[in-house]
Each structure stands twice: as structure tokens, then as C-alpha cells.
Scaffold this motif. Sequence first.
Motif, short mmCIF file in Angstrom:
data_model
loop_
_atom_site.label_atom_id
_atom_site.label_comp_id
_atom_site.label_asym_id
_atom_site.label_seq_id
_atom_site.Cartn_x
_atom_site.Cartn_y
_atom_site.Cartn_z
N GLN A 1 0.84 -1.19 0.00
CA GLN A 1 0.00 0.00 0.00
C GLN A 1 0.87 1.24 0.00
O GLN A 1 1.94 1.27 0.63
CB GLN A 1 -0.94 0.02 1.21
CG GLN A 1 -1.89 1.22 1.20
CD GLN A 1 -2.96 1.13 2.27
OE1 GLN A 1 -3.09 0.12 2.95
NE2 GLN A 1 -3.75 2.19 2.42
N PHE B 1 1.04 5.02 1.21
CA PHE B 1 0.43 5.86 2.24
C PHE B 1 0.71 7.35 2.01
O PHE B 1 0.59 8.15 2.93
CB PHE B 1 0.95 5.46 3.62
CG PHE B 1 0.62 4.05 4.01
CD1 PHE B 1 -0.60 3.75 4.61
CD2 PHE B 1 1.51 3.03 3.77
CE1 PHE B 1 -0.90 2.45 4.97
CE2 PHE B 1 1.22 1.71 4.14
CZ PHE B 1 0.01 1.42 4.73
N ASP C 1 5.53 4.06 1.50
CA ASP C 1 4.87 2.87 0.97
C ASP C 1 5.49 1.62 1.58
O ASP C 1 6.66 1.62 1.98
CB ASP C 1 4.95 2.82 -0.56
CG ASP C 1 6.38 2.91 -1.08
OD1 ASP C 1 7.11 1.90 -1.00
OD2 ASP C 1 6.77 3.99 -1.57
#
Length: 711
Positions: free
Chosen positions: A196, A198, A202
Motif C-alpha cells: 500500500q 500511504f 509505501d
Amino acid sequence: MCVLSSRLLLSVSVLSLAVAAPALAQQADPAATLDEVIVTAARTQLPRSAMPSTVEVIGEAEIAQQTALGSSAVETVATLIPSFSPTRQKLSGAGETLRGRSPLFLVDGVPQSTPLRDDSRDGFTIDPFFIDRVEVIFGSNAIQGVGATGGVVNYVTAAPPAEGAGPSGRVQALTTFDDSVFGDSVGGKLAGIVGQDFGRFDLTAGAAYEARGVYYDGADRRVGVDGAQGDLQDSVSWSIFGKAGVDLTADRRLELMVNHFELEGDGDYMVLAGDRDIGLPTTSVRGDAPGVQPSNDVSSAALSYTDSNVLGGTLRAQLFAHDYSGVFGGGTFGTFQDASIAPIGTLFDQSANNSEKLGFKLDWQGDIAPLPGLSALVGLDALRDTTWQGLILTGRDWVPETRYESLAPFMQLNQRLFDGRLNLSGGLRYETVTLIVDDFQTLASYNGGQQVAGGEPGFEELLANVGATFEVVPGLKAYGSFAQGFSMADVGRVLRGIDQPGQDVDTFLDISPVITDNYEVGLEFTRGDFDASIAAFRSETDKGARLVLVNGVFEVAREATEIEGVEVSARYAFNDTLRLGGAYASLEGRSDTDDDGEVDRDLDGANISPDRLILWAETDVTDALSLRLQAGRYFEREFEGQPAENDFEGYDLVDAVAVWRAGFGDVSLGVQNLLDEDYISYNSDTTRAGDDLSYFAGRGRTVTLGVTRRF
């Protein structure tokens, strides 16, 4: 060069047929454009068209296809690259070469190979589920430092998640079994990875677990386990992977990669000797294998920093660490015997090879403003590798602790001319190496055991490369290059084998480096949906490192060697749904066994691969169903100057993969050795005359059923 000329003529004929019937290729993805790929293993931010050497990029789709057959990462490379030796289907890859010499294996640029005591376990240090692509650079080069005399195989791991995206990833479940013998042939794998972004930060993390069953050959006999070198069958592996990155600014990024991989045999089977005289291969019977089971235990970490706005160019820095331990199977081998411990012939022992690496890579690449089209790469590499091999049951040292310390500044220049149609490149790398070995004693089997004085010998080598690429007409590129490679001659094997008194490390010339000279010329053609390539190469060294079997153990012979060969590949996409392709490689290698300055004997199967032809076809039956059929022909070979028993008979293998893209995920069905060919593996057939315990058959028809879901 007459042998090379005849093989080049044969390859040109093969290529001509491919052009006439446009049906050969090696790239599975018709949309792939190599010029758009930046090959990170080359360390230069250049398009593929500007690189004066053979480079192959195995993409994510191709990796998925091959692993749908139950293949390992190294088997994927061996299947798709015809000048890579056939794998032994064992944990040990001894004798598996690229263009007849050892490749350097990397994971995101972190060296996995152990050249100071080359135990050939470097193909099994990461699970293929975490690999996005494999970069293969053919031929000797020194851009990555020690070890790449045959080329570079760089496993590039999962990319960071897409910017601004939520959680994404994939999970996979596989089961593998022999098509007619279930039970103990059944294996399974579970793997998952998720990432993911962010914002500025990441994160990607994954885990994989695999339990492998027993292998069966084409006649439904259990394949013999290699209890000494280690085996993949009847084993369990698990792996964890992580990558975290932070964008410090728009131009600066810091990224951490960690990987841990363990594989260990279950020890539920024991080897039963075959009979070479009647063609009966080694097999396995149920039983508890003695001692500690063979294993690989590997941890790698790399902290990388990139700044794309430093003096008009890009600064890259990487700090890496690598910790490896490989346990080998035990036995009452003659090498391990010592009358002071137990009666000769009764002493059971086994070894473990260990390597700890710490190093950094620092480089800058950018344009040189006063000269249009000129770019430079300058950098500094440092490496400390501490390697030793011990006998773990008796606490003896087989290979003394050896520390390798190197510092290597380098510079590479590239000049673009005529709007990029002509690219000239050249570079220098200055290797300064120190080997540090304390006083040690060899095992008693080496002429009673020898006291060897330690030392700190140093080596300095200036390594050069020069090359050019030229776009003859649109779509047709010609290239030529000269490059030198640098490696050590398996110092561990050399030192442990000293059997004469009065030797010392400082003056023992057999530990001097291996310097290889690699010459290559080639053509690459691309037009529409058809592309093809042909390359001819020659690799030579005045003081090589040929593996020689002595009393059942491979030792190193320091001899001049010459290897030459040709490679051809081509691909044609008839339409959006049908693609056909293939590749061919032919190699010849000889060594100077009597030290008279002339090569006089063919390299055997432990040191060179067979000639090989690969053909494949892919079709998209519907939007949801795709099929791939691939075949490989390994041509027979006789080795002049070697025992006739080591002649290679050749064999053919066919694989098939089907993928159904269902709503819940991709369902794959892979069949390895579709025709159930009953054959002896190349290494077993060509290297161990008279050894009935190592007469291993290849794996028979094997089915792998899998489901992969992306989210």
C-alpha cells in the motif's frame, strides 16, 4: 575460429528459416519493447538499444507461466535461456553455467553468489513469487564486481505499490504431483504479498511456504535423492519478503529491502544406487537419512538511496548485507576420514558452507554538458566477504576462514552520435583486493594433513570494456563489444586441497584471480510484430578454474580455457491471439590440461552446457483462456579427451501451460515433461563416470494446478 565459423553458419541458417517462416521468438509478450526497459543490473540508465551486449529480460508474465509448471527461479532462467545449462533439479547447481562460465546471481543488486567457496546454491535464495522480472546480461563483465565471468542474473523484486492506491497484492495456492503416482509425490505451496502507498511512505510485505513431494521419472521410478549436495524433492521451504520506501522529496527516495529464505530436506528417503552399465538410474527408498539434513538459510538486506538532482544527474547509493549458511549431507567420504578420530572408513561427517557479506555501491550518472550526447557513470564499490566451510559433526575446519576485502572505483562513458543511431561506450574498473587467511591445517586425508602458513596476498587488476551499437537501418541494430570479467578461483576448494608441505597463502599462485576476456558481435532486428537476434561470442582466460572430480569431490584445476559459441532467437506475433517463437544456442569449450599453451581437451558437462533448441507457441483461445506449449531439444554431444561413458545422448522435453481467467482468480494447469520422457539429467550423464550413486534421472510428467487471485 573454424569451429565458431561453422556454428555461426548453422545459426544463420536457423535464423534464415525463422525469418522465412516468421515463427521463432523468445519474448512472450508481443507488446514488450526492450528499448523501453532500463536494465538495472547494467547500472547505466540507457535504453536497451544502446547496450553493446546480449541482454534478456524475463518479465512478470513469463515468470508466472514458468512457475505455473512448478519451476524454481533458476529453472525459469534455464528453460528460457538456451545457453544456460540444464538444471540438475537439485538444491545444488554445480555445473550450471551461462555461456560455459559461472554467472553472478543478484537480488536487487545484492550479490548472492559465494565465489570464495562456490557451492552453487545461489539459485535458491529467494522465492520466485516475490520476483517481478529477471535481468540476464550475457558474457563476462565486471560492472557488478567479483563473480560474473559467465554473466549476471539479477532477480528484481516486487515494485512499490502504485501511488495513491489502496491495498493491493495477490495470493496463490499451488499443488504439484506426478501424473500417475500420487501419494508421496504430492506437494503444495501457499504465498501472498500485499502493498500500500500511504502518501510519502509505501510498504510491501509477503510470505511463502512450500512443501515438495518426491520426484518420479518417466518410468514412474522415484528419482534418487542427492543426500550429499542437497535436493529439492522431499523438502520444505519458507520465505518472507519486505520492502519499505519513503519519498524524502520529489527527487529523493530511501528504500529498504529485506528477504529471508530457508529450505531444508525432510530426510525421509535414502539413495539406492543405480547401474550405469545397463542404464538403470539411481532411485530412492524410504528411510531416515542420517545426520543433519541439507539446507539453505539465507538473509539479505539492502538500504538504497536515490537522488535524481545531483549536479544535473542521478546519485545512487546502496548499503547491503547478506548472510548465508548451506548445510550439505553427510557420509563416510574418504575426504572426511581421520584415523586419530575413528577407524578409516567409519567416520561420518558433513559440512556447512558459510558466507557473510557487507558492502556498498555508490555511483553517479549524468550528461557531460560541454559535449552533446556524452554521458558518464562514475562510482565506487566496496565489499567484505567472510567465508568458511566446517565439518559440523567433528568441529574441524575444511576451508579456513577467508576474508575478501575489495575496493573498486570505476568509470563508464557513453557517446551518442548521429541522433542516437551510433552509441560508443567504454569504461575502466580498478579492482584492489586483499585476501586474509590465518594459519590453518588441512584435513588428514590430504597427505596426512598439512600446516599452511596464512597470509594477506593482494591483487590489483585494471579491467576494461569497450563497445559500440549502430542502427544500420530502422529496426536493425549491429553491435560489438569487448569486456573483461573478474572472479576468484573458488579459493576454498584450492586452499582445502593443499597436500604438499611448506605452502603459504602469500605465495600460493593457485588463488590468483580469474580474468576473462569476452568478445561479442551481434545483430538485432525488429519490424512490426517480428523481431530476431543473432550473437557470436568468444570467452578466454589464461588461468581459468575448471572443476575436476578427484576421489568423488570436485577440486579446481587452474588451466587456460577457451569458449566460443553462437545464439539465435526470434519471435513473431501473427495476430493479437497467436505468438510463436524460439531460440538456439551452440557452444564449444576446450582447456589446456598439459600447460603447453595450447588447449587440448573438451570441457565436460560440469563446465559447459549442451547445444539446445527451444520452440514455443502461445495462443489466446478466448479472452479468458490462454495456452502455451514449449519444447526443448538438448543435442547429443561427445567430449574429446573425456571418458566415453560421459558422452551425452541428448533428449527432448515438452511442457504445456493453460490459464483460465475466472472471476475469482486465475486458474493455471501446468504439465512439465508432457510426453513423460525417460532421461538421465545432463550433469549426471556427463560428469561422474563409474558413479552409480549419482546417476540421476530427470523428472517425469508432473502436473501443477494453481489458483492466483489479485486484489
